[in-house]
Each structure stands twice: as C-alpha cells, then as structure tokens.
Design a protein around this motif. Structure first.
Motif, PDB file in Angstrom:
ATOM      1  N   SER B 180      86.342 -22.077  50.675  1.00  0.00           N
ATOM      2  CA  SER B 180      87.392 -23.161  50.029  1.00  0.00           C
ATOM      3  C   SER B 180      86.861 -24.263  50.043  1.00  0.00           C
ATOM      4  O   SER B 180      87.329 -25.097  48.915  1.00  0.00           O
ATOM      5  CB  SER B 180      88.521 -22.531  51.008  1.00  0.00           C
ATOM      6  OG  SER B 180      88.459 -23.287  52.138  1.00  0.00           O
ATOM      7  N   ILE B 181      86.292 -24.738  50.963  1.00  0.00           N
ATOM      8  CA  ILE B 181      85.612 -26.320  50.787  1.00  0.00           C
ATOM      9  C   ILE B 181      84.695 -26.412  49.822  1.00  0.00           C
ATOM     10  O   ILE B 181      84.852 -27.549  48.959  1.00  0.00           O
ATOM     11  CB  ILE B 181      85.079 -26.855  52.099  1.00  0.00           C
ATOM     12  CG1 ILE B 181      84.879 -28.405  51.839  1.00  0.00           C
ATOM     13  CG2 ILE B 181      83.960 -26.273  52.768  1.00  0.00           C
ATOM     14  CD1 ILE B 181      84.834 -29.080  53.421  1.00  0.00           C
ATOM     15  N   CYS B 182      83.911 -25.616  49.665  1.00  0.00           N
ATOM     16  CA  CYS B 182      83.009 -25.600  48.449  1.00  0.00           C
ATOM     17  C   CYS B 182      83.652 -25.785  47.070  1.00  0.00           C
ATOM     18  O   CYS B 182      83.135 -26.510  46.100  1.00  0.00           O
ATOM     19  CB  CYS B 182      81.858 -24.470  48.585  1.00  0.00           C
ATOM     20  SG  CYS B 182      80.578 -24.850  49.876  1.00  0.00           S
ATOM     21  N   LYS B 183      84.845 -24.814  46.876  1.00  0.00           N
ATOM     22  CA  LYS B 183      85.363 -24.798  45.762  1.00  0.00           C
ATOM     23  C   LYS B 183      86.177 -26.199  45.380  1.00  0.00           C
ATOM     24  O   LYS B 183      85.980 -26.735  44.207  1.00  0.00           O
ATOM     25  CB  LYS B 183      86.409 -23.447  45.785  1.00  0.00           C
ATOM     26  CG  LYS B 183      87.082 -23.129  44.790  1.00  0.00           C
ATOM     27  CD  LYS B 183      87.715 -21.882  44.576  1.00  0.00           C
ATOM     28  CE  LYS B 183      88.740 -21.518  43.505  1.00  0.00           C
ATOM     29  NZ  LYS B 183      90.006 -22.000  43.617  1.00  0.00           N
ATOM     30  N   GLN B 184      86.853 -26.504  46.363  1.00  0.00           N
ATOM     31  CA  GLN B 184      87.618 -27.682  46.323  1.00  0.00           C
ATOM     32  C   GLN B 184      86.525 -28.988  46.076  1.00  0.00           C
ATOM     33  O   GLN B 184      87.019 -29.857  45.216  1.00  0.00           O
ATOM     34  CB  GLN B 184      88.112 -28.154  47.729  1.00  0.00           C
ATOM     35  CG  GLN B 184      88.935 -29.300  47.782  1.00  0.00           C
ATOM     36  CD  GLN B 184      89.773 -29.592  49.064  1.00  0.00           C
ATOM     37  OE1 GLN B 184      89.701 -28.743  50.141  1.00  0.00           O
ATOM     38  NE2 GLN B 184      90.297 -30.697  49.141  1.00  0.00           N
ATOM     39  N   LEU B 185      85.536 -29.134  46.553  1.00  0.00           N
ATOM     40  CA  LEU B 185      84.575 -30.136  46.424  1.00  0.00           C
ATOM     41  C   LEU B 185      84.102 -29.987  45.058  1.00  0.00           C
ATOM     42  O   LEU B 185      83.707 -31.061  44.106  1.00  0.00           O
ATOM     43  CB  LEU B 185      83.186 -30.036  47.427  1.00  0.00           C
ATOM     44  CG  LEU B 185      83.493 -30.484  48.689  1.00  0.00           C
ATOM     45  CD1 LEU B 185      82.420 -30.272  49.550  1.00  0.00           C
ATOM     46  CD2 LEU B 185      84.059 -32.124  48.956  1.00  0.00           C
ATOM     47  N   SER B 186      83.696 -28.813  44.538  1.00  0.00           N
ATOM     48  CA  SER B 186      83.184 -28.647  43.164  1.00  0.00           C
ATOM     49  C   SER B 186      84.350 -29.019  42.175  1.00  0.00           C
ATOM     50  O   SER B 186      84.240 -29.879  40.945  1.00  0.00           O
ATOM     51  CB  SER B 186      82.905 -27.177  42.855  1.00  0.00           C
ATOM     52  OG  SER B 186      81.976 -26.871  43.790  1.00  0.00           O
ATOM     53  N   GLU B 187      85.689 -28.517  42.425  1.00  0.00           N
ATOM     54  CA  GLU B 187      86.704 -28.927  41.539  1.00  0.00           C
ATOM     55  C   GLU B 187      87.023 -30.480  41.418  1.00  0.00           C
ATOM     56  O   GLU B 187      87.214 -30.946  40.335  1.00  0.00           O
ATOM     57  CB  GLU B 187      87.958 -28.216  41.954  1.00  0.00           C
ATOM     58  CG  GLU B 187      88.205 -26.882  41.561  1.00  0.00           C
ATOM     59  CD  GLU B 187      89.125 -26.006  42.518  1.00  0.00           C
ATOM     60  OE1 GLU B 187      89.239 -24.893  41.879  1.00  0.00           O
ATOM     61  OE2 GLU B 187      89.842 -26.482  43.433  1.00  0.00           O
ATOM     62  N   GLU B 188      86.878 -31.262  42.853  1.00  0.00           N
ATOM     63  CA  GLU B 188      86.958 -32.600  42.564  1.00  0.00           C
ATOM     64  C   GLU B 188      85.894 -33.337  41.813  1.00  0.00           C
ATOM     65  O   GLU B 188      86.130 -34.230  41.129  1.00  0.00           O
ATOM     66  CB  GLU B 188      86.964 -33.094  44.100  1.00  0.00           C
ATOM     67  CG  GLU B 188      88.163 -32.817  44.794  1.00  0.00           C
ATOM     68  CD  GLU B 188      88.146 -33.542  46.048  1.00  0.00           C
ATOM     69  OE1 GLU B 188      89.058 -33.094  47.124  1.00  0.00           O
ATOM     70  OE2 GLU B 188      87.256 -34.233  46.721  1.00  0.00           O
ATOM     71  N   HIS B 189      84.577 -32.601  41.834  1.00  0.00           N
ATOM     72  CA  HIS B 189      83.783 -33.292  41.139  1.00  0.00           C
ATOM     73  C   HIS B 189      83.709 -33.316  39.547  1.00  0.00           C
ATOM     74  O   HIS B 189      83.566 -34.108  39.145  1.00  0.00           O
ATOM     75  CB  HIS B 189      82.356 -32.600  41.666  1.00  0.00           C
ATOM     76  CG  HIS B 189      81.309 -32.728  40.333  1.00  0.00           C
ATOM     77  ND1 HIS B 189      80.542 -33.955  40.241  1.00  0.00           N
ATOM     78  CD2 HIS B 189      80.759 -31.911  39.473  1.00  0.00           C
ATOM     79  CE1 HIS B 189      79.740 -33.976  39.310  1.00  0.00           C
ATOM     80  NE2 HIS B 189      80.078 -32.845  38.719  1.00  0.00           N
ATOM     81  N   PHE B 190      84.138 -32.236  39.421  1.00  0.00           N
ATOM     82  CA  PHE B 190      84.563 -31.909  37.740  1.00  0.00           C
ATOM     83  C   PHE B 190      85.398 -32.731  37.287  1.00  0.00           C
ATOM     84  O   PHE B 190      85.653 -33.243  36.243  1.00  0.00           O
ATOM     85  CB  PHE B 190      84.376 -30.302  37.499  1.00  0.00           C
ATOM     86  CG  PHE B 190      83.150 -29.720  37.144  1.00  0.00           C
ATOM     87  CD1 PHE B 190      82.352 -29.945  36.285  1.00  0.00           C
ATOM     88  CD2 PHE B 190      82.765 -29.004  38.428  1.00  0.00           C
ATOM     89  CE1 PHE B 190      81.330 -29.415  36.058  1.00  0.00           C
ATOM     90  CE2 PHE B 190      81.348 -28.557  38.361  1.00  0.00           C
ATOM     91  CZ  PHE B 190      80.576 -28.590  37.033  1.00  0.00           C
ATOM     92  N   ALA B 191      86.694 -32.839  38.020  1.00  0.00           N
ATOM     93  CA  ALA B 191      87.991 -33.520  37.924  1.00  0.00           C
ATOM     94  C   ALA B 191      87.491 -35.102  37.482  1.00  0.00           C
ATOM     95  O   ALA B 191      87.811 -35.612  36.679  1.00  0.00           O
ATOM     96  CB  ALA B 191      88.808 -33.749  39.073  1.00  0.00           C
ATOM     97  N   ILE B 192      86.686 -35.715  38.613  1.00  0.00           N
ATOM     98  CA  ILE B 192      86.189 -36.792  38.678  1.00  0.00           C
ATOM     99  C   ILE B 192      85.231 -37.211  37.296  1.00  0.00           C
ATOM    100  O   ILE B 192      85.387 -38.115  36.389  1.00  0.00           O
ATOM    101  CB  ILE B 192      85.220 -37.552  39.493  1.00  0.00           C
ATOM    102  CG1 ILE B 192      86.032 -37.405  40.863  1.00  0.00           C
ATOM    103  CG2 ILE B 192      84.631 -38.701  39.538  1.00  0.00           C
ATOM    104  CD1 ILE B 192      85.547 -37.269  42.335  1.00  0.00           C
TER     105      ILE B 192
END
Ligand SMILES: [Ca+2]
Lengths: 206, 206
Positions: B180-192
């Motif tokens: 879940s944290i890996c997914k969240q960090l990946s999603e945040e990266h692509f959002a930014i």
C-alpha cells in the motif's frame, strides 16, 4: 520526529544509501576505481557466507553476516578511516559512536537497541562472532591488495612488516585457519615487488 | 581445476568482485550515478534485516538475507536484465542458469549444491522466503525511483500503469504489508510529474 515504525525503517534505509558514496582505500579487482563501503559490506558478508567452515565452532554465521552488513553504516556520517591512516583511535571511536546513535536512533526503539548492540559488539571485538567478522574485514582488503599488484600498499609505501603488523593479529585471532595463506600471499607480493623478475612459487588463486 | 577447498572459495570470492562493475538501471539516491549490483545486493539484504517484521510469520529472515546476497551473482557473466527491458525471459533464464552453474561450480561440491539450490529457490519464487526476497528486490528500486524524481521511470517513459503492473504483483504477494505504501508513493510521484505545481498529501520519508 517520525513515529510510524515503517516510515522510520524506510527513512533509515534511505539514509544508508549514502554508504554507496563512501570511498575506501582498496581498489576493486579490475583496478578501474576504488571500492565503496556499500559494496565492501556486501563482499565481506559473502566472505562470511563462503568461509564459515574456517570459523571457530562457536561462531553463529548468521549473526556474523548481520554484523558485517551493518558494520560500516556509521561511515555515512564520518567517512572511512583507512587502516594506514594516522587518525586518533579515541577521536574516531567518539565520532563513530555519535554516528551510530544518530543512525540507529532513526529506528523504532527495540530495533535501534538491537542493531546498536550488534554494532558495539563488532567494535569491541571480544565475542567469537565479532572476532571472526573483524578478521574477514581485514582479509577482504588484504586479498584485494595482493590481487592488484599492491593496491593501497604500493600507493602508501606500506612495507611487509607493516602489513603483517596491521592485518596479522586481527586475522590470526579471528580466523587462524586463513592467516597462513594471507601471510604467504603478502610475502610473495613483497618478494615480487622487490625483485620483479624473480619467479616465486605462487599460491595463485586461479 | 583447483581442488583445494580454500582456494576454490577464494577464487569464487575474487570472481564475484566483478558484480561491482555491473551497472543497474536505478540511480543511487544522490543521483550522482547509477547503482551497481554489488551495492544493490547489500542494500536489499539490509531491507530484509530491517523489514523482517513485515514478512509472513513463516519466513526465515537469515535464509532471505543469504538468498539476497547471492541473488545477482550470475550477473557477473550475463549482466543486469532491466525490469523495463525487452529481453526474452526463456533466453535470460537459460543464460542465468548457465552462469549459476559456472560460478557456483567453482566451489567445493557440497557448498556449490547448497548455494545453487538457494539461487534456484529465489528464481522459482515459490517458497515464502523466496517470495519475500523477490518483493524486497522490487521495493528497493521502486523507492529509489520515487525518491529521485522518477529515476529509471522518467528515462524510460514508464507509466503509472506499467509500474503497478511490473512491481505490484511481486510486492503484493511477497510483502503485502508494504504494497500500500509503495502504491501510494508511486501514485504521488506520477501525480506530481503530471502536474508539477500541485501539492500532494505527501507520504514523505523525512
Ligand atoms: Ca537483477
């Protein structure tokens, strides 16, 4: 201060990435550059895994491997202290202890205490596990130096006597089974470097 | 062929020094250069040591650490195969198996068999130990990429969907607690990276 234990651990794991930029004295074997402390830590852990048969019977090889994986993390803050350097051992010990407290202190309390104790055990070099780990931490650069025509030794004008004195006691105490070959390879190296045309009865590793 | 077991082991330990020159896709965190497979092996072994609480209860963390220390040694012969590369898995598996046979074959018979079995266990990704090790081997570069503004992903124009597809199943299966944290960090990266001026609710590791 972060209190989520997972984030604390990931922060520590990010922080120690900097060990990949701490440059040691010894060359890598193809002599293209010097070794860094992260890859050195992997290599000495492999030495432990491969050479466990030469440890005293009371050595717990899994503990030795863990000890070697963490033994240099303090260098993230204080850098590598060369064996042939001239820094004061007390000063160095003080700085490394500060670094250990800061770095392991990033972790959840129980894990911090466990890894800090393991790091201190290595530094104190009293337990059988620590003595074997310390010996491997000397054997790996010794072999790198003899395999690369002298490496650090040639650069720093280190003599055979200094090699025997600086590496000998630690290797002989923690891994006596390997001291004779380390000594022989060192003697052969200095015999060749003094008389480059002499052929010796080489204990080549190939 | 060498038959002295000590010399066989030292030969193997010399041979794997070349892992320090195998360059991977992921950057080190200060972005000064790409990571090599030797320091990667150290770092993932540290991930195992630090993140053992997030493994399934039947995982033997000491075996996982050993597995991760040796998991990439075949790259001495065949190089690193990027996760976002296009090589045929069958061809790669064949070449890596040849390399494993050659390299571990340098060792005394019993030790060769033991380490070869451990390497195959990792590759087959069936046991709990191997599944956890495989997950860590994905988590470490994923975190390196999100911590360095995209790293490999940016270079290779990898999309969020590709990240979730290529890293997700391995991490979710072997270490569900971290997905879940890996997914969240990946999603945040692509959002930014899509909207560089947007501030996100960052799960920063600092
Ligand atoms: Ca790999």
């Amino acid at each position: 201060m972060q209190t989520n234990p997972l984030i604390q651990r990931l922060t520590f794991l990010s922080e120690i990435d900097r060990l990949k930029s701490v440059i040691r004295q010894s060359p890598i074997l193809d002599q293209s550059r010097k070794e860094n402390s992260a890859e050195h830590s992997w290599h000495v852990a492999m030495f432990a895994l491969l050479l466990q048969d030469y440890a005293s019977s009371s050595v717990n090889i899994e503990r030795v491997i863990k000890m070697l994986l963490i033994h240099d993390v303090v260098e993230v803050d204080v850098g590598d202290t060369p064996i042939h350097g001239g820094s004061s051992p007390d000063e160095q010990h003080y700085l490394e202890t500060q670094a250990a407290n800061r770095l392991f202190g990033l972790l959840p309390k129980e894990q911090a205490a466990e890894l800090l104790a393991l790091w201190h055990e290595f530094e104190e070099a009293q337990s059988e596990d620590a003595l074997f780990a310390k010996a491997l931490d000397r054997i790996q650069p010794l072999l790198a130096n003899v395999s690369t025509g002298g490496g650090t030794w040639t650069e720093s004008n280190v003599t055979l006597e200094q090699v025997l004195q600086r590496y000998g006691p630690t290797i002989e105490r923690g891994c006596p089974a390997l001291w004779s070959i380390c000594k022989q390879l060192s003697e052969e190296h200095f015999a060749i470097s003094k008389h480059p045309t002499t052929t010796t009865t080489s204990t080549s590793m190939k």
